[in-house]
Scaffold this motif. Structure first.
Motif, PDB file in Angstrom:
ATOM      1  N   THR A 185     -11.019  19.262 -96.024  1.00 33.82           N
ATOM      2  CA  THR A 185     -10.363  18.692 -94.849  1.00 33.82           C
ATOM      3  C   THR A 185      -9.971  17.236 -95.072  1.00 33.82           C
ATOM      4  N   GLN A 186     -10.482  16.614 -96.135  1.00 38.29           N
ATOM      5  CA  GLN A 186     -10.120  15.229 -96.439  1.00 38.29           C
ATOM      6  C   GLN A 186      -8.797  15.124 -97.195  1.00 38.29           C
ATOM      7  N   THR A 187      -8.264  16.265 -97.650  1.00 41.16           N
ATOM      8  CA  THR A 187      -7.021  16.237 -98.415  1.00 41.16           C
ATOM      9  C   THR A 187      -5.823  16.039 -97.487  1.00 41.16           C
ATOM     10  N   ARG A 188      -4.660  15.852 -98.087  1.00 42.60           N
ATOM     11  CA  ARG A 188      -3.422  15.836 -97.295  1.00 42.60           C
ATOM     12  C   ARG A 188      -3.077  17.277 -96.934  1.00 42.60           C
ATOM     13  N   LYS A 189      -3.043  17.560 -95.651  1.00 42.85           N
ATOM     14  CA  LYS A 189      -2.870  18.938 -95.205  1.00 42.85           C
ATOM     15  C   LYS A 189      -1.473  19.476 -95.498  1.00 42.85           C
ATOM     16  N   LEU A 190      -0.459  18.640 -95.403  1.00 47.21           N
ATOM     17  CA  LEU A 190       0.891  19.108 -95.674  1.00 47.21           C
ATOM     18  C   LEU A 190       1.041  19.419 -97.167  1.00 47.21           C
ATOM     19  N   SER A 191       1.655  20.527 -97.448  1.00 41.23           N
ATOM     20  CA  SER A 191       1.894  20.972 -98.830  1.00 41.23           C
ATOM     21  C   SER A 191       0.617  21.380 -99.563  1.00 41.23           C
ATOM     22  N   LEU A 192      -0.485  21.571 -98.835  1.00 42.54           N
ATOM     23  CA  LEU A 192      -1.717  22.043 -99.468  1.00 42.54           C
ATOM     24  C   LEU A 192      -1.513  23.458 -99.992  1.00 42.54           C
ATOM     25  N   SER A 193      -1.782  23.657-101.273  1.00 41.70           N
ATOM     26  CA  SER A 193      -1.592  24.968-101.899  1.00 41.70           C
ATOM     27  C   SER A 193      -2.648  25.150-102.981  1.00 41.70           C
ATOM     28  N   LEU A 194      -3.546  26.152-102.787  1.00 44.54           N
ATOM     29  CA  LEU A 194      -4.705  26.321-103.661  1.00 44.54           C
ATOM     30  C   LEU A 194      -4.837  27.771-104.113  1.00 44.54           C
ATOM     31  N   ARG A 195      -5.537  27.967-105.232  1.00 47.77           N
ATOM     32  CA  ARG A 195      -5.891  29.308-105.711  1.00 47.77           C
ATOM     33  C   ARG A 195      -7.257  29.231-106.371  1.00 47.77           C
ATOM     34  N   PHE A 196      -8.120  30.210-106.088  1.00 53.17           N
ATOM     35  CA  PHE A 196      -9.475  30.237-106.638  1.00 53.17           C
ATOM     36  C   PHE A 196      -9.718  31.570-107.332  1.00 53.17           C
ATOM     37  N   THR A 197     -10.221  31.507-108.562  1.00 49.95           N
ATOM     38  CA  THR A 197     -10.509  32.717-109.326  1.00 49.95           C
ATOM     39  C   THR A 197     -11.869  32.580-110.014  1.00 49.95           C
ATOM     40  N   ASP A 198     -12.787  33.513-109.704  1.00 50.51           N
ATOM     41  CA  ASP A 198     -14.098  33.546-110.368  1.00 50.51           C
ATOM     42  C   ASP A 198     -14.800  32.196-110.280  1.00 50.51           C
ATOM     43  N   ALA A 199     -14.707  31.546-109.127  1.00 51.81           N
ATOM     44  CA  ALA A 199     -15.300  30.212-108.954  1.00 51.81           C
ATOM     45  C   ALA A 199     -16.386  30.238-107.883  1.00 51.81           C
ATOM     46  N   LYS A 200     -17.368  29.352-108.023  1.00 51.89           N
ATOM     47  CA  LYS A 200     -18.398  29.182-107.007  1.00 51.89           C
ATOM     48  C   LYS A 200     -17.928  28.065-106.073  1.00 51.89           C
ATOM     49  N   VAL A 201     -17.633  28.442-104.829  1.00 52.25           N
ATOM     50  CA  VAL A 201     -17.077  27.503-103.860  1.00 52.25           C
ATOM     51  C   VAL A 201     -18.015  27.383-102.655  1.00 52.25           C
ATOM     52  N   ASP A 202     -19.274  27.739-102.839  1.00 57.75           N
ATOM     53  CA  ASP A 202     -20.254  27.756-101.755  1.00 57.75           C
ATOM     54  C   ASP A 202     -20.330  26.406-101.028  1.00 57.75           C
ATOM     55  N   LEU A 203     -20.612  26.495 -99.709  1.00 57.96           N
ATOM     56  CA  LEU A 203     -20.887  25.317 -98.875  1.00 57.96           C
ATOM     57  C   LEU A 203     -19.688  24.378 -98.729  1.00 57.96           C
ATOM     58  N   SER A 204     -18.494  24.869 -99.024  1.00 57.60           N
ATOM     59  CA  SER A 204     -17.308  24.030 -98.884  1.00 57.60           C
ATOM     60  C   SER A 204     -16.717  24.163 -97.484  1.00 57.60           C
ATOM     61  N   ASN A 205     -15.866  23.208 -97.125  1.00 54.02           N
ATOM     62  CA  ASN A 205     -15.319  23.133 -95.770  1.00 54.02           C
ATOM     63  C   ASN A 205     -13.793  23.189 -95.810  1.00 54.02           C
ATOM     64  N   PHE A 206     -13.235  24.259 -95.191  1.00 53.80           N
ATOM     65  CA  PHE A 206     -11.781  24.414 -95.084  1.00 53.80           C
ATOM     66  C   PHE A 206     -11.327  24.362 -93.628  1.00 53.80           C
ATOM     67  N   ALA A 207     -12.158  23.915 -92.731  1.00 48.30           N
ATOM     68  CA  ALA A 207     -11.896  24.022 -91.294  1.00 48.30           C
ATOM     69  C   ALA A 207     -10.531  23.444 -90.916  1.00 48.30           C
ATOM     70  N   GLY A 208      -9.767  24.250 -90.160  1.00 53.14           N
ATOM     71  CA  GLY A 208      -8.516  23.792 -89.606  1.00 53.14           C
ATOM     72  C   GLY A 208      -7.358  23.685 -90.566  1.00 53.14           C
ATOM     73  N   LEU A 209      -7.509  24.154 -91.799  1.00 49.13           N
ATOM     74  CA  LEU A 209      -6.469  23.936 -92.805  1.00 49.13           C
ATOM     75  C   LEU A 209      -5.431  25.068 -92.834  1.00 49.13           C
ATOM     76  N   PRO A 210      -4.193  24.744 -93.197  1.00 46.91           N
ATOM     77  CA  PRO A 210      -3.149  25.762 -93.364  1.00 46.91           C
ATOM     78  C   PRO A 210      -3.263  26.392 -94.747  1.00 46.91           C
ATOM     79  N   LEU A 211      -3.895  27.564 -94.827  1.00 42.89           N
ATOM     80  CA  LEU A 211      -4.182  28.199 -96.113  1.00 42.89           C
ATOM     81  C   LEU A 211      -3.476  29.540 -96.241  1.00 42.89           C
ATOM     82  N   ARG A 212      -2.368  29.681 -95.583  1.00 40.75           N
ATOM     83  CA  ARG A 212      -1.642  30.947 -95.606  1.00 40.75           C
ATOM     84  C   ARG A 212      -1.310  31.365 -97.050  1.00 40.75           C
ATOM     85  N   GLY A 213      -1.665  32.604 -97.384  1.00 43.16           N
ATOM     86  CA  GLY A 213      -1.356  33.127 -98.709  1.00 43.16           C
ATOM     87  C   GLY A 213      -2.291  32.664 -99.814  1.00 43.16           C
ATOM     88  N   THR A 214      -3.397  32.021 -99.461  1.00 40.66           N
ATOM     89  CA  THR A 214      -4.348  31.560-100.487  1.00 40.66           C
ATOM     90  C   THR A 214      -5.090  32.750-101.088  1.00 40.66           C
TER      91      THR A 214
END
Length: 203
Positions: free
Chosen positions: A84-113
């Motif tokens: 949530t500390q990132t710049r929300k506009l143009s946010l585009s992410l992909r995760f593969t075989d990663a440990k992402v436990d305890l992370s916070n994505f609240a309120g973010l535009p993650l369509r198609g992630t």
């Protein structure tokens, strides 16, 4: 630290170690970070465009006011990250075989992630737009979807996903039977088992 400071294009950073410091106003375009250890590192007012973190230790990394566009996390540990500390506009992410436990994505535009074969335990997804997102093979234990847009999202072959159907926006959402039953139980509904249904027909 000078190795990470500045503007970079088509660069590969391999086996670098840096922690507990802040990198400011850096630009990385089409860069690869391979086997790096950046625990508790902070990137501030920086840009990552079409970059990948491969088998990196990113526990507690902070992306403060930083652009993440077309960024892939492949393998490794990206735990406890507050996206949530990132710049929300143009946010585009992909995760593969990663440990992402305890992370916070609240309120973010993650369509198609895409979250494929990831550990997403206790991740916060509240108020996210996750339409058309894919969670194939991911562990979602402790992750609760509240006030989330999930139309056309694919949560098949996930483990322990809990969807608050009273607050989420659904439509053509793909889920496994166990996930559906858990969601129904959460709102106080009971779905008869196959044995119960066949037993009632025979009676």
């Amino acid at each position: 630290m000078m190795l990470l400071e500045g503007d970079f294009e088509d660069e590969t950073f391999e086996d670098l170690e840096a922690s507990g410091v802040t990198i400011e106003r850096a630009i990385y375009e089409r860069c690869r970070f391979v086997g790096c250890a950046f625990e508790e590192l902070a990137f501030s007012d920086s840009r990552f465009v079409d970059c990948s973190f491969e088998r990196c230790n990113l526990v507690g990394v902070r992306f403060v006011d930083t652009l993440l566009q077309g960024v892939a996390f492949e393998g490794g540990r990206a735990m406890g990250l507050d996206f949530t500390q990132t710049r929300k506009l143009s946010l585009s992410l992909r995760f593969t075989d990663a440990k992402v436990d305890l992370s916070n994505f609240a309120g973010l535009p993650l369509r198609g992630t895409r979250f494929e074969d990831c550990s997403l335990r206790d991740v916060i997804f509240d108020d996210c737009d996750l339409r058309e997102s894919v969670f194939k093979g991911s562990d979602l234990a402790g992750a609760v979807f509240r006030h989330v847009k999930l139309a056309r999202a694919d949560l098949r072959k996930t483990r322990s996903a809990l969807i608050d159907v009273a607050t989420c926006s659904l439509g053509e959402t793909q889920i496994d039977v166990d996930t559906a039953l858990a969601a129904l139980r959460d709102v106080g509904l009971h779905c008869a088992s196959l044995e119960e249904m066949f037993g009632q027909r025979d009676a």
